[in-house]
Design a protein around this motif. Sequence first.
Motif, PDB file in Angstrom:
ATOM      1  N   TYR A  53      29.606  58.348  30.564  1.00 42.34           N
ATOM      2  CA  TYR A  53      30.768  59.213  30.658  1.00 42.34           C
ATOM      3  C   TYR A  53      30.610  60.259  31.760  1.00 42.34           C
ATOM      4  CZ  TYR A  53      32.756  57.141  26.473  1.00 42.34           C
ATOM      5  OH  TYR A  53      33.315  56.259  25.580  1.00 42.34           O
ATOM      6  N   LEU A  54      29.388  60.719  31.979  1.00 40.08           N
ATOM      7  CA  LEU A  54      29.170  61.672  33.063  1.00 40.08           C
ATOM      8  C   LEU A  54      29.445  61.018  34.413  1.00 40.08           C
ATOM      9  CD1 LEU A  54      28.261  64.386  34.168  1.00 40.08           C
ATOM     10  CD2 LEU A  54      25.891  63.548  34.090  1.00 40.08           C
ATOM     11  N   ARG A  55      28.949  59.803  34.608  1.00 37.67           N
ATOM     12  CA  ARG A  55      29.124  59.147  35.892  1.00 37.67           C
ATOM     13  C   ARG A  55      30.591  58.845  36.184  1.00 37.67           C
ATOM     14  NH1 ARG A  55      24.968  54.241  36.246  1.00 37.67           N
ATOM     15  NH2 ARG A  55      25.283  54.210  33.989  1.00 37.67           N
ATOM     16  N   ILE A  56      31.351  58.416  35.169  1.00 30.08           N
ATOM     17  CA  ILE A  56      32.758  58.131  35.442  1.00 30.08           C
ATOM     18  C   ILE A  56      33.569  59.415  35.582  1.00 30.08           C
ATOM     19  CG2 ILE A  56      32.625  55.914  34.238  1.00 30.08           C
ATOM     20  CD1 ILE A  56      34.267  57.130  31.981  1.00 30.08           C
ATOM     21  N   SER A  57      33.017  60.544  35.125  1.00 28.21           N
ATOM     22  CA  SER A  57      33.704  61.834  35.236  1.00 28.21           C
ATOM     23  C   SER A  57      33.391  62.558  36.537  1.00 28.21           C
ATOM     24  CB  SER A  57      33.318  62.757  34.066  1.00 28.21           C
ATOM     25  OG  SER A  57      33.627  62.187  32.822  1.00 28.21           O
ATOM     26  N   LEU A  58      32.330  62.129  37.246  1.00 30.32           N
ATOM     27  CA  LEU A  58      31.848  62.894  38.390  1.00 30.32           C
ATOM     28  C   LEU A  58      32.911  63.178  39.454  1.00 30.32           C
ATOM     29  CD1 LEU A  58      28.182  61.772  39.111  1.00 30.32           C
ATOM     30  CD2 LEU A  58      29.022  64.050  38.470  1.00 30.32           C
ATOM     31  N   PRO A  59      33.686  62.183  39.906  1.00 26.56           N
ATOM     32  CA  PRO A  59      34.685  62.508  40.934  1.00 26.56           C
ATOM     33  C   PRO A  59      35.658  63.587  40.473  1.00 26.56           C
ATOM     34  CG  PRO A  59      34.403  60.139  40.764  1.00 26.56           C
ATOM     35  CD  PRO A  59      33.675  60.742  39.612  1.00 26.56           C
ATOM     36  N   ALA A  60      36.125  63.488  39.221  1.00 27.10           N
ATOM     37  CA  ALA A  60      37.056  64.494  38.700  1.00 27.10           C
ATOM     38  C   ALA A  60      36.383  65.856  38.602  1.00 27.10           C
ATOM     39  CB  ALA A  60      37.577  64.065  37.326  1.00 27.10           C
ATOM     40  N   LEU A  61      35.148  65.892  38.095  1.00 27.36           N
ATOM     41  CA  LEU A  61      34.429  67.153  37.951  1.00 27.36           C
ATOM     42  C   LEU A  61      34.186  67.816  39.302  1.00 27.36           C
ATOM     43  CD1 LEU A  61      31.779  66.191  35.224  1.00 27.36           C
ATOM     44  CD2 LEU A  61      33.846  67.563  34.913  1.00 27.36           C
ATOM     45  N   LEU A  83      45.129  68.432  42.008  1.00 28.03           N
ATOM     46  CA  LEU A  83      45.979  67.425  41.376  1.00 28.03           C
ATOM     47  C   LEU A  83      45.241  66.101  41.241  1.00 28.03           C
ATOM     48  CD1 LEU A  83      48.702  66.449  40.303  1.00 28.03           C
ATOM     49  CD2 LEU A  83      49.410  66.037  42.666  1.00 28.03           C
ATOM     50  N   LEU A  84      44.535  65.699  42.290  1.00 26.64           N
ATOM     51  CA  LEU A  84      43.777  64.454  42.240  1.00 26.64           C
ATOM     52  C   LEU A  84      42.696  64.525  41.157  1.00 26.64           C
ATOM     53  CD1 LEU A  84      43.207  61.662  43.388  1.00 26.64           C
ATOM     54  CD2 LEU A  84      41.749  62.738  45.130  1.00 26.64           C
ATOM     55  N   GLY A  85      42.017  65.673  41.053  1.00 20.46           N
ATOM     56  CA  GLY A  85      40.999  65.840  40.020  1.00 20.46           C
ATOM     57  C   GLY A  85      41.574  65.725  38.625  1.00 20.46           C
ATOM     58  N   VAL A  86      42.747  66.304  38.413  1.00 19.55           N
ATOM     59  CA  VAL A  86      43.408  66.219  37.100  1.00 19.55           C
ATOM     60  C   VAL A  86      43.779  64.773  36.786  1.00 19.55           C
ATOM     61  CG1 VAL A  86      45.475  66.852  35.811  1.00 19.55           C
ATOM     62  CG2 VAL A  86      44.245  68.591  37.111  1.00 19.55           C
ATOM     63  N   LEU A  87      44.327  64.059  37.763  1.00 15.78           N
ATOM     64  CA  LEU A  87      44.709  62.657  37.550  1.00 15.78           C
ATOM     65  C   LEU A  87      43.481  61.797  37.235  1.00 15.78           C
ATOM     66  CD1 LEU A  87      47.398  62.202  40.333  1.00 15.78           C
ATOM     67  CD2 LEU A  87      47.783  62.128  37.860  1.00 15.78           C
ATOM     68  N   LEU A  88      42.392  62.023  37.964  1.00 15.04           N
ATOM     69  CA  LEU A  88      41.172  61.262  37.687  1.00 15.04           C
ATOM     70  C   LEU A  88      40.655  61.566  36.283  1.00 15.04           C
ATOM     71  CD1 LEU A  88      39.242  61.528  41.080  1.00 15.04           C
ATOM     72  CD2 LEU A  88      40.454  59.548  40.154  1.00 15.04           C
ATOM     73  N   TRP A 108      32.518  51.193  39.313  1.00 14.58           N
ATOM     74  CA  TRP A 108      33.314  52.111  40.126  1.00 14.58           C
ATOM     75  C   TRP A 108      34.748  52.165  39.642  1.00 14.58           C
ATOM     76  CZ3 TRP A 108      30.902  55.378  43.163  1.00 14.58           C
ATOM     77  CH2 TRP A 108      29.624  55.051  43.626  1.00 14.58           C
ATOM     78  N   LEU A 109      35.233  51.070  39.089  1.00 13.78           N
ATOM     79  CA  LEU A 109      36.608  51.041  38.598  1.00 13.78           C
ATOM     80  C   LEU A 109      36.823  52.058  37.490  1.00 13.78           C
ATOM     81  CD1 LEU A 109      39.376  49.674  38.738  1.00 13.78           C
ATOM     82  CD2 LEU A 109      38.564  48.013  37.058  1.00 13.78           C
ATOM     83  N   GLN A 110      35.779  52.251  36.650  1.00 17.55           N
ATOM     84  CA  GLN A 110      35.902  53.204  35.557  1.00 17.55           C
ATOM     85  C   GLN A 110      36.048  54.635  36.071  1.00 17.55           C
ATOM     86  OE1 GLN A 110      36.120  52.490  32.214  1.00 17.55           O
ATOM     87  NE2 GLN A 110      36.222  50.370  32.924  1.00 17.55           N
ATOM     88  N   MET A 111      35.469  54.934  37.235  1.00 16.67           N
ATOM     89  CA  MET A 111      35.579  56.271  37.814  1.00 16.67           C
ATOM     90  C   MET A 111      37.010  56.554  38.274  1.00 16.67           C
ATOM     91  SD  MET A 111      32.088  56.245  40.104  1.00 16.67           S
ATOM     92  CE  MET A 111      32.080  57.986  40.513  1.00 16.67           C
ATOM     93  N   PHE A 112      37.726  55.497  38.632  1.00 18.03           N
ATOM     94  CA  PHE A 112      39.087  55.646  39.159  1.00 18.03           C
ATOM     95  C   PHE A 112      40.068  54.842  38.301  1.00 18.03           C
ATOM     96  CE2 PHE A 112      36.039  56.119  42.614  1.00 18.03           C
ATOM     97  CZ  PHE A 112      36.383  57.375  43.099  1.00 18.03           C
TER      98      PHE A 112
END
Length: 240
Positions: free
Chosen positions: A21-29, A86-91, A113-117
């Motif tokens: 969950y941390l790895r898929i959250s990283l771009p948003a975080l 906005l992009l962070g919120v969407l991710l 990578w798909l799970q991150m986006f």
Amino acid sequence: MDRTSLKNQAKAELNPNFSYYLRISLPALLLMAFATLVPFPSVHEVHRGAWHTWHMVTQGGPITVTGGRVNEYWQMWQSIVIFLSLLGVLLMIGVMFAMIDGLRGRSDHQFSWLQMFKIFERGEYFLGSLLIGLLQWVWIFLWMFLLIVPGIVKAMAYSQAQWIYRDAIDSGQPIGYTEAVTRSRELMSGHKWDYFVLLLSFLGWWLLELITMGLASIWVIPYRSMTLANFYLKLTEEQA
């Protein structure tokens, strides 16, 4: 609704799979952290006509933006930060889709990578989340324009719309954007106080994020998001 049970179930899903969950959250975080921490020029600095952008040093010293160009730089930088927010919120919405799947036992917790986006996995996810978010913002703003408290109440009433819309798509019975907001309002009928108190129960965690300069967010944001995802699941189970 039992807040302790909601949180314990969220931790039971999050803790053994925290790395996933941390790895898929990283771009948003990272995007949300950037948008929060990056400095804006103050209004005073803008009107004064001088803004040292990022203190970039050249042979002649820091680059200084002066005169009429300062407003152009300020507006451009403001637009970039708003876009990244906005992009962070969407991710993060996409991450919560993955969390809902995990709580439902539909995830193998294998990183990709798909799970991150995930928000871009289907066009309907992205467009629906974006437009529903816009509708929420407009309606909440109009309510708050009248009075603050009704605006807060409506924000909680509309809070489940993205998850409802996504479930409708996945079930093969897509609905409209306004219909998703309407169903959220109906789903939250009698539960807005529960939701409000649940949010308040994270006040200590928000303070911890502040004290640690955001470092605690690495665990707190996934934990809070997982708990809110679990809140939605319990609501839908009650309505089934």
